[in-house]
Design an enzyme around this catalytic site. Structure first.
Site, short mmCIF file in Angstrom:
data_model
loop_
_atom_site.label_atom_id
_atom_site.label_comp_id
_atom_site.label_asym_id
_atom_site.label_seq_id
_atom_site.Cartn_x
_atom_site.Cartn_y
_atom_site.Cartn_z
CE LYS A 130 4.85 4.43 6.56
NZ LYS A 130 3.86 4.68 7.60
CG ASP A 163 -1.04 10.40 12.00
OD1 ASP A 163 -2.12 11.01 12.19
OD2 ASP A 163 -0.77 9.82 10.92
N GLY A 214 0.82 -1.21 0.00
CA GLY A 214 0.00 0.00 0.00
C GLY A 214 0.85 1.25 0.00
N GLY A 263 0.83 5.73 1.16
CA GLY A 263 0.22 6.86 1.85
C GLY A 263 0.90 8.14 1.41
N GLY A 264 0.60 9.23 2.11
CA GLY A 264 1.16 10.51 1.73
C GLY A 264 2.66 10.62 1.92
CG MET A 265 4.35 11.55 5.21
SD MET A 265 5.42 12.89 4.67
CE MET A 265 6.92 12.52 5.58
CB VAL A 307 3.78 -0.31 3.24
CG1 VAL A 307 4.13 -1.52 4.10
CG2 VAL A 307 3.64 0.93 4.12
#
Length: 252
Positions: free
Chosen positions: A41, A136, A19, A21-23, A26
């Site tokens: 990651k 977060d 997957g 994400g914004g940063m 993975v």
């Protein structure tokens, strides 16, 4: 990012993508030494371009790797790719997140809420004891390998003031619905920021609804800054325990 087939640190073979994400992205990897699957990651290259952020990332990954707690994802190692992108290797958790469970089921049974909140609070105690702040905490960053036995994942390992302030367009980088007032205002944070987020999560677990709601994002952020969480009064007849004092204390 063409990493499939690559072997990191002469040990971790990238075999798939899990997957993004914004940063970060993975990947699924095979640990050749221990013959087990792990997650890798890979963070944005922009982190490595900033020596201060990269050093902080390295230091915090190193600290997180020392945490041994049943409700915290285990981190095994850290490195930097040839293109400058930093990465860390962690325990593989192929299970639903708390976000997915809430979306599917709505409010959870009170006994399960007690188990989850207690376990996450215990994990935060260990994290804070290491001098870290998650930054977060949200349902999407709490995994459920077993019902009632959560694992906190996805630490805010790279933290910069620019990531916690409103941009000129009025948008926030991060997850506004679960931000603490300190994150919204871009001021210095400590462990209390995580507890604020835990309070918001607890409210959602009990009601199936997000704690801070408004017609606009500015309205949501305004409620977060004042800590004005809706009352649990309408749910009291369904709850065995009084949760309002606990949630209000978290949101102070």
């Amino acid at each position: 990012m063409a990493l499939l087939g690559m072997v990191l640190d002469n040990r971790y073979e990238i075999v798939g993508r899990l997957g993004a994400g914004g940063m970060a992205i993975v990947f699924l990897a095979k640990d050749r030494e221990l013959e087990r699957s792990v997650a890798v990651k890979v963070m944005q290259r922009s982190i490595a371009a900033n020596s201060r952020l990269l050093e902080r990332f390295r230091r915090e990954v190193s600290t997180c790797a020392k945490i041994r707690h049943p409700n915290v994802v285990q981190i095994f190692g850290f490195g930097v790719l040839k293109d400058g992108s930093p990465y860390y290797v962690m325990e593989l958790l192929q299970c639903p997140s708390l976000k997915e469970v809430i979306k599917e089921e709505g409010a959870l049974p009170e006994a399960e809420v007690i188990e989850i909140v207690s376990a996450v609070a215990d994990a935060l105690s260990e994290i804070h004891g290491q001098g870290l702040v998650h930054r977060d905490l949200k349902p999407g960053n709490i995994m459920l390998p077993e019902r009632g036995c959560p694992k906190v994942v996805d630490f805010g390992l790279v933290h910069d003031d620019s990531l916690t302030q409103l941009t000129k367009t009025g948008e926030m980088v991060g997850t506004p619905l679960y931000c603490s007032p300190e994150l919204v205002e871009g001021v210095q944070i400590d462990g209390r920021s995580d507890l604020f987020q835990l309070g918001a999560i607890c409210y959602e677990l009990l009601t199936g609804k997000q704690a801070f709601q408004a017609n606009t994002m500015e309205g949501v952020l305004g409620k977060i800054i004042t800590g004005r969480c809706p009352s649990l009064a309408e749910y009291e007849n369904k709850l065995e325990h009084s949760w309002q004092p606990f949630i209000e204390k978290c949101l102070k």
